[in-house]
Design a protein around this motif. Structure first.
Motif, PDB file in Angstrom:
ATOM      1  N   UNK A 196       0.860  -1.173   0.000  1.00  0.00           N
ATOM      2  CA  UNK A 196       0.000   0.000   0.000  1.00  0.00           C
ATOM      3  C   UNK A 196       0.899   1.227   0.000  1.00  0.00           C
ATOM      4  N   UNK A 197       1.207   1.702  -1.196  1.00  0.00           N
ATOM      5  CA  UNK A 197       2.062   2.878  -1.318  1.00  0.00           C
ATOM      6  C   UNK A 197       3.301   2.623  -2.144  1.00  0.00           C
ATOM      7  N   UNK A 198       3.527   3.488  -3.126  1.00  0.00           N
ATOM      8  CA  UNK A 198       4.735   3.409  -3.937  1.00  0.00           C
ATOM      9  C   UNK A 198       5.976   3.782  -3.124  1.00  0.00           C
ATOM     10  N   UNK A 199       5.791   4.491  -2.014  1.00  0.00           N
ATOM     11  CA  UNK A 199       6.926   4.993  -1.236  1.00  0.00           C
ATOM     12  C   UNK A 199       7.781   3.877  -0.655  1.00  0.00           C
ATOM     13  N   UNK A 200       7.280   2.661  -0.631  1.00  0.00           N
ATOM     14  CA  UNK A 200       8.074   1.536  -0.160  1.00  0.00           C
ATOM     15  C   UNK A 200       9.311   1.327  -1.033  1.00  0.00           C
TER      16      UNK A 200
ATOM     17  N   UNK B  62      11.917   3.657   0.418  1.00  0.00           N
ATOM     18  CA  UNK B  62      12.366   3.137   1.704  1.00  0.00           C
ATOM     19  C   UNK B  62      13.333   1.971   1.513  1.00  0.00           C
ATOM     20  N   UNK B  63      13.055   1.129   0.527  1.00  0.00           N
ATOM     21  CA  UNK B  63      13.924  -0.015   0.248  1.00  0.00           C
ATOM     22  C   UNK B  63      15.263   0.435  -0.301  1.00  0.00           C
ATOM     23  N   UNK B  64      15.236   1.407  -1.214  1.00  0.00           N
ATOM     24  CA  UNK B  64      16.482   1.930  -1.778  1.00  0.00           C
ATOM     25  C   UNK B  64      17.318   2.593  -0.684  1.00  0.00           C
ATOM     26  N   UNK B  65      16.666   3.337   0.211  1.00  0.00           N
ATOM     27  CA  UNK B  65      17.393   3.990   1.303  1.00  0.00           C
ATOM     28  C   UNK B  65      18.083   2.962   2.193  1.00  0.00           C
ATOM     29  N   UNK B  66      17.376   1.894   2.507  1.00  0.00           N
ATOM     30  CA  UNK B  66      17.989   0.861   3.348  1.00  0.00           C
ATOM     31  C   UNK B  66      19.160   0.211   2.611  1.00  0.00           C
TER      32      UNK B  66
ATOM     33  N   UNK C 282       8.128   8.480   4.623  1.00  0.00           N
ATOM     34  CA  UNK C 282       7.043   7.605   4.259  1.00  0.00           C
ATOM     35  C   UNK C 282       7.605   6.299   3.672  1.00  0.00           C
ATOM     36  N   UNK C 283       6.800   5.245   3.811  1.00  0.00           N
ATOM     37  CA  UNK C 283       7.159   3.977   3.211  1.00  0.00           C
ATOM     38  C   UNK C 283       7.883   3.046   4.149  1.00  0.00           C
ATOM     39  N   UNK C 284       7.779   1.747   3.853  1.00  0.00           N
ATOM     40  CA  UNK C 284       8.446   0.710   4.629  1.00  0.00           C
ATOM     41  C   UNK C 284       9.245  -0.167   3.676  1.00  0.00           C
ATOM     42  N   UNK C 285      10.494  -0.500   4.014  1.00  0.00           N
ATOM     43  CA  UNK C 285      11.292  -1.321   3.106  1.00  0.00           C
ATOM     44  C   UNK C 285      10.735  -2.728   2.978  1.00  0.00           C
ATOM     45  N   UNK C 286      10.965  -3.326   1.839  1.00  0.00           N
ATOM     46  CA  UNK C 286      10.480  -4.688   1.582  1.00  0.00           C
ATOM     47  C   UNK C 286      11.195  -5.663   2.514  1.00  0.00           C
TER      48      UNK C 286
END
Length: 402
Positions: A378-382, A385-389, A398-402
């Motif tokens: 739910x959200x493209x912002x993930x 978040x994944x790239x940042x991690x 916003x967003x949660x990493x996969x």
């Protein structure tokens, strides 16, 4: 350790849960293209038969379609890969505009409503067009309506050349488009006029002003060029690009990414005339991307040339052409590189009208150490978040990493 985000502009994979609010319930860009190909309805001189995109399928495109719509499109049966995981994402932002989709991919959903113009003729407020003429030194404007870009240029291009009045039009998106002849009106003059329009339209909350240059001598040969330029408002918060720039990371942006993010933290921008040239730019940019760097690319032809023009066969051929060259990029990935292939919205060429469609988007990832599925997000912002991690950057808000 590097990261790449590739946006296949408009390659949606099934109606979003709220698609009915936008008149798009049932839209499915990839699914309907694959169905048309399987039926022979997308055969032409350039392509024939079922949709053939084996490398995207190996990365999980068929399974991502299944997650989004409940069915696997014809010809997209999954073949297991040891270097992929995949999923789909539902947009949080309102609307189905290009800036919203890209900003959310970069970690900034758009919670507010953009401004739009009514489907009337004229559709622009009189005070707006009067101010544009005054500040732009214009004798007037043509169009002043909702229109397909190719159709309105064919209809009004000759009159524009005779009068010097630019063609101004909009669509269902939050956009003000100005078409003008590159040679008769002048490309620099068109860009300067768009900058004037950008200032005038800020109070109207219009997302983009788009310069639409064209060439030719008559309606039979008018052709839009790749000198298009978008004048966007900047994102309201820090994106993954801002976060990477603040950490002094190497950044390469390809295609219209630079315009979409209002030239903020977009690093070295590379432009190309069409998907093939943009892939060349991506390969060159990736080859020179420093360790810890980020490359962000947009492939525009799917949307601009084929989706909006409702060209099913052309869209299918473009997907197949991209797929043919995808191994060139995959072969350059090192063990600790991360590739994310996604989209910003849909533009179903089988759908009514010529506008974007409110759809879920694929998330296809390639990284040697990852074999799990992303699932439905739910959200493209993930993605951000994944790239940042992966790049060991501070996470976006916003967003949660996969």
């Amino acid at each position: 350790m590097r990261a790449l985000i590739l946006v296949l502009d408009s390659v949606g994979i099934g109606a979003a849960p709220d698609a009915a609010l936008y008149g798009d319930d049932g839209a499915n860009t990839v699914g309907h293209i694959a169905e048309a190909c399987a039926l022979g309805d997308a055969d032409n001189a350039h392509r024939q038969g079922p949709l053939h995109i084996p490398h995207l399928v190996e990365l999980g495109l068929g399974e991502a379609c299944h997650l989004a719509s409940g069915c696997r499109p014809p010809g997209l049966k999954y073949r297991a890969s040891t270097v992929s995981h995949f999923g789909c994402a539902i947009e949080q932002s309102r609307g189905k505009d290009t800036p919203s989709g890209h900003w959310e991919i970069a970690g900034v959903p758009v919670p507010f409503d953009w401004g739009y113009f009514p489907k009337t003729v004229p559709c622009f407020p009189r005070e707006l067009t009067d101010a544009l003429c005054e500040h732009g030194g214009l004798p007037g404007v043509l169009g002043n309506c909702h229109a397909s870009g190719t159709e309105i240029i064919a209809r009004l291009g000759s009159l524009h050349m005779q009068t010097g009045m630019p063609i101004c039009y909009t669509s269902a998106d939050s956009v003000f488009q100005i078409a003008a002849h590159e040679e008769v009106f002048g490309l620099d003059r068109l860009y300067a006029l768009c900058q004037v329009a950008r200032r005038l339209l800020d109070p109207f909350k219009i997302g983009r002003i788009i310069a639409r240059p064209f060439v030719g001598s008559s309606s039979e040969d008018f052709t839009r060029t790749y000198n298009r330029r978008d004048f966007s408002v900047p994102p309201p918060e820090d994106t993954i690009l801002d976060i990477a720039a603040a950490d002094n990371r190497d950044i390469v942006s390809v295609g219209k990414i630079d315009d979409i993010f209002a030239h903020r933290a977009t690093g070295r921008n590379k432009k190309g005339a069409g998907n093939d040239a943009l892939l060349d730019c991506t390969l060159h940019g990736f080859e020179h991307l420093a360790d810890g760097g980020l490359l962000f690319a947009n492939f525009i032809d799917f949307d601009t040339i084929y989706g909006h023009r409702r060209d099913i066969a052309g869209y299918a051929a473009a997907l197949e052409a991209f797929d043919t060259r995808l191994p060139e990029l995959l072969a350059r990935l090192k063990r600790d590189d991360l590739l994310v292939i996604t989209a910003d919205h849909g533009c179903d060429p089988t759908w009514r009208g010529t506008d974007h469609t409110r759809e879920q988007v694929p998330i296809l990832m390639s990284r040697a150490r990852v074999t799990s599925r992303v699932g439905q997000r739910f959200g493209f912002a993930d993605v951000a978040a994944t790239v940042a991690r992966h790049l060991e950057l501070r996470p976006p808000r916003h967003g949660a990493p996969f």
